[in-house]
Design a protein around this motif. Structure first.
Motif, mmCIF file in Angstrom:
data_model
loop_
_atom_site.group_PDB
_atom_site.id
_atom_site.type_symbol
_atom_site.label_atom_id
_atom_site.label_comp_id
_atom_site.label_asym_id
_atom_site.label_seq_id
_atom_site.Cartn_x
_atom_site.Cartn_y
_atom_site.Cartn_z
ATOM 1 N N PRO A 114 0.793 -1.228 0.000
ATOM 2 C CA PRO A 114 0.000 0.000 0.000
ATOM 3 C C PRO A 114 0.826 1.278 0.000
ATOM 4 O O PRO A 114 0.281 2.370 -0.189
ATOM 5 C CB PRO A 114 -0.822 -0.110 1.297
ATOM 6 N N ALA A 115 2.135 1.157 0.171
ATOM 7 C CA ALA A 115 2.983 2.350 0.207
ATOM 8 C C ALA A 115 3.903 2.469 -1.009
ATOM 9 O O ALA A 115 4.525 3.509 -1.209
ATOM 10 C CB ALA A 115 3.824 2.351 1.486
ATOM 11 N N GLN A 116 4.006 1.410 -1.827
ATOM 12 C CA GLN A 116 4.893 1.454 -3.000
ATOM 13 C C GLN A 116 4.059 1.755 -4.227
ATOM 14 O O GLN A 116 3.207 0.967 -4.622
ATOM 15 C CB GLN A 116 5.620 0.120 -3.157
ATOM 16 N N GLU A 117 4.332 2.886 -4.896
ATOM 17 C CA GLU A 117 3.452 3.314 -5.976
ATOM 18 C C GLU A 117 3.957 3.009 -7.374
ATOM 19 O O GLU A 117 3.249 3.262 -8.355
ATOM 20 C CB GLU A 117 3.147 4.802 -5.859
ATOM 21 N N THR A 118 5.157 2.470 -7.511
ATOM 22 C CA THR A 118 5.659 2.060 -8.822
ATOM 23 C C THR A 118 6.277 0.676 -8.697
ATOM 24 O O THR A 118 7.021 0.410 -7.751
ATOM 25 C CB THR A 118 6.714 3.048 -9.360
ATOM 26 N N TYR A 119 5.952 -0.193 -9.655
ATOM 27 C CA TYR A 119 6.454 -1.568 -9.626
ATOM 28 C C TYR A 119 7.092 -1.917 -10.964
ATOM 29 O O TYR A 119 6.629 -1.480 -12.014
ATOM 30 C CB TYR A 119 5.314 -2.564 -9.372
ATOM 31 N N SER A 120 8.128 -2.721 -10.886
ATOM 32 C CA SER A 120 8.730 -3.264 -12.098
ATOM 33 C C SER A 120 8.202 -4.669 -12.342
ATOM 34 O O SER A 120 7.646 -5.311 -11.444
ATOM 35 C CB SER A 120 10.254 -3.289 -11.984
ATOM 36 N N TYR A 121 8.365 -5.110 -13.575
ATOM 37 C CA TYR A 121 8.027 -6.484 -13.973
ATOM 38 C C TYR A 121 9.284 -7.108 -14.559
ATOM 39 O O TYR A 121 9.894 -6.551 -15.476
ATOM 40 C CB TYR A 121 6.903 -6.473 -15.010
ATOM 41 N N TYR A 122 9.706 -8.237 -14.001
ATOM 42 C CA TYR A 122 10.864 -8.956 -14.511
ATOM 43 C C TYR A 122 10.394 -10.330 -14.985
ATOM 44 O O TYR A 122 10.268 -11.263 -14.190
ATOM 45 C CB TYR A 122 11.931 -9.103 -13.417
ATOM 46 N N GLY A 123 10.102 -10.427 -16.259
ATOM 47 C CA GLY A 123 9.578 -11.667 -16.806
ATOM 48 C C GLY A 123 9.805 -11.748 -18.299
ATOM 49 O O GLY A 123 10.341 -10.822 -18.925
ATOM 50 N N PRO A 124 9.376 -12.842 -18.935
ATOM 51 C CA PRO A 124 9.669 -13.097 -20.356
ATOM 52 C C PRO A 124 9.064 -12.086 -21.321
ATOM 53 O O PRO A 124 9.603 -11.893 -22.420
ATOM 54 C CB PRO A 124 9.089 -14.497 -20.590
ATOM 55 N N GLY A 135 8.873 -3.421 -18.748
ATOM 56 C CA GLY A 135 8.623 -3.854 -17.380
ATOM 57 C C GLY A 135 9.569 -3.237 -16.367
ATOM 58 O O GLY A 135 9.246 -3.177 -15.180
ATOM 59 N N PHE A 136 10.731 -2.793 -16.811
ATOM 60 C CA PHE A 136 11.690 -2.144 -15.903
ATOM 61 C C PHE A 136 11.190 -0.732 -15.598
ATOM 62 O O PHE A 136 11.810 0.270 -15.970
ATOM 63 C CB PHE A 136 13.079 -2.108 -16.532
ATOM 64 N N HIS A 137 10.065 -0.665 -14.885
ATOM 65 C CA HIS A 137 9.367 0.612 -14.785
ATOM 66 C C HIS A 137 9.942 1.524 -13.706
ATOM 67 O O HIS A 137 9.996 2.739 -13.897
ATOM 68 C CB HIS A 137 7.876 0.384 -14.541
ATOM 69 N N ASN A 138 10.350 0.966 -12.580
ATOM 70 C CA ASN A 138 11.038 1.801 -11.600
ATOM 71 C C ASN A 138 12.319 2.364 -12.188
ATOM 72 O O ASN A 138 12.636 3.545 -12.014
ATOM 73 C CB ASN A 138 11.347 0.983 -10.333
ATOM 74 N N GLU A 139 13.036 1.511 -12.897
ATOM 75 C CA GLU A 139 14.281 1.948 -13.518
ATOM 76 C C GLU A 139 14.023 3.062 -14.531
ATOM 77 O O GLU A 139 14.780 4.047 -14.604
ATOM 78 C CB GLU A 139 14.971 0.760 -14.200
ATOM 79 N N SER A 197 4.952 -12.212 -13.448
ATOM 80 C CA SER A 197 4.027 -12.854 -14.384
ATOM 81 C C SER A 197 2.875 -11.915 -14.716
ATOM 82 O O SER A 197 2.123 -11.512 -13.815
ATOM 83 C CB SER A 197 3.485 -14.154 -13.790
ATOM 84 N N PHE A 198 2.724 -11.579 -15.999
ATOM 85 C CA PHE A 198 1.591 -10.767 -16.428
ATOM 86 C C PHE A 198 0.287 -11.563 -16.358
ATOM 87 O O PHE A 198 -0.763 -11.005 -16.077
ATOM 88 C CB PHE A 198 1.816 -10.258 -17.856
ATOM 89 N N VAL A 199 0.371 -12.866 -16.633
ATOM 90 C CA VAL A 199 -0.837 -13.700 -16.575
ATOM 91 C C VAL A 199 -1.372 -13.736 -15.147
ATOM 92 O O VAL A 199 -2.573 -13.545 -14.905
ATOM 93 C CB VAL A 199 -0.549 -15.123 -17.090
ATOM 94 N N LYS A 200 -0.492 -13.994 -14.190
ATOM 95 C CA LYS A 200 -0.892 -14.021 -12.787
ATOM 96 C C LYS A 200 -1.448 -12.665 -12.357
ATOM 97 O O LYS A 200 -2.488 -12.590 -11.688
ATOM 98 C CB LYS A 200 0.303 -14.403 -11.916
ATOM 99 N N LEU A 201 -0.780 -11.590 -12.748
ATOM 100 C CA LEU A 201 -1.233 -10.253 -12.373
ATOM 101 C C LEU A 201 -2.565 -9.917 -13.037
ATOM 102 O O LEU A 201 -3.422 -9.256 -12.427
ATOM 103 C CB LEU A 201 -0.170 -9.220 -12.762
#
Length: 343
Positions: free
Chosen positions: A237-247, A256-260, A291-295
């Motif tokens: 609830p406090a982290q407003e940007t997330y990265s995705y590390y996947g295929p 997916g390297f969104h924080n970066e 995983s985008f599918v899981k998300l």
């Protein structure tokens, strides 16, 4: 996390400019990546435009179920790649001359039917400068969107299905931003000409295929999980940007390297993994998706996640509306030149 009935309000400025300064102080070697360009991205654009145009030709006389299936299973992927290429052009990360990046974005826009490349640039840059500021951040859902959709699964599915429409309507609240210039006009003229040619040469079904590719690429599709990944409060609830590390960072060009990317918006997509590799202590401590599918299914069916699951703020951090969102570049350019370099 409890079910939200309002956006999460914050009195703090967006977090990325602070982290940019901290990382550059700890890892000055990253400075060499800032300001690089990646003209190879244009060849990606060319390949995707040819692929999507070829697919539109192939399905022009097919049954509607084939058209829809081809759009969902195949066409959505190059369409999303082109959207990422438009994003790269918006940050002037393909060519050194801004005008060349504008034309690259207009060309990448062709198979997605609607002339949005240059208006996207105008609004997206402000998303970086004013993350979470309702009247300036077009990535943030409108108040009516959140109230209408809430946390209902069917509502979130409809929201994803029609995401391009919702996103377009949001721009109406951006009253401080000038968005109609010669480049937007050029985008409209080129795009309408292309659309007319597609209908004339291939027929309406081919154009419909391209429209479906657009909607699936950013909507009711695992690729649409990107919108939940980037800034929705899905894991903390406090982290407003997330990265995705996947295929899917392959066809999605490391988006997916969104924080970066938010920390270093002046570094092109092919160099984003090097940021995490150089400064792992800043990124491995953050929560991320794999995983985008899981998300995708988490976003749809988790009743604690709604369109209210976003951080909003009034604080603009003393950033002017004219800001072009290059804090990493500005920090490097502001450094004093060593005396030996002058000599």
């Amino acid at each position: 996390m409890a079910t939200l009935t309002d956006f999460v309000h914050s009195n703090a400025s967006e977090p990325h400019r602070i982290r940019t300064r901290q990382i550059l102080k700890s890892h000055p070697e990253i400075k060499k990546l800032i300001g690089q360009k990646n003209p190879t991205t244009f060849w990606v654009i060319l390949g995707c435009v040819i692929l999507m145009t070829g697919l539109a030709y192939l399905v022009r006389d097919q049954s509607w179920w084939i058209v829809v299936a081809a759009a969902w299973f195949i066409g959505a992927f190059p369409a999303h790649t082109l959207f990422v290429c438009i994003h790269e052009a918006a940050h002037n990360l393909i060519f050194r001359k801004p005008g060349a990046n504008m034309w690259a974005a207009i060309f990448a826009n062709l198979p997605t039917v609607f002339p949005t490349a240059l208006t996207f640039k105008n609004f997206h840059i402000k998303h970086h400068a004013f993350q979470g500021v309702h009247e300036l951040d077009a990535d943030l859902p409108d108040w009516y969107e959140a109230k209408l959709i809430k946390n209902y699964s069917i509502g979130k599915a409809i929201w994803l299905l029609f995401y391009p429409i919702f996103q377009g309507i949001r721009t109406l609240r951006m009253k401080e931003l000038a968005v109609f210039d010669k480049w937007v006009i050029a985008n409209f003229i080129v795009q309408i000409t292309f659309d007319v040619l597609i209908v004339t040469l291939f027929g309406w079904k081919a154009l419909a295929f391209m429209v479906l590719c657009l909607f699936f690429s950013v909507g009711l599709h695992p690729l649409g999980a990107r919108w939940a990944q980037e800034h929705f409060l899905t894991l903390d609830p406090a982290q407003e940007t997330y990265s995705y590390y996947g295929p899917l960072n392959g066809p999605n060009l490391n988006v997916g390297f969104h924080n970066e990317h938010h920390d270093f918006p002046s570094i092109p997509w092919n160099k984003l993994p090097e940021i995490k590799k150089s400064a792992p202590e800043y990124y491995e401590s953050l929560k991320y998706h794999t995983s985008f599918v899981k998300l995708f299914f988490l976003f749809l069916f988790d009743q604690e996640i709604s369109l209210y699951s976003r951080i909003v703020r009034k604080e603009r951090g003393r950033v002017p509306v004219s800001d072009q969102s290059r804090p990493d570049m500005e920090l490097v350019q502001a450094e004093p030149v060593p005396a030996e370099a002058i000599a």
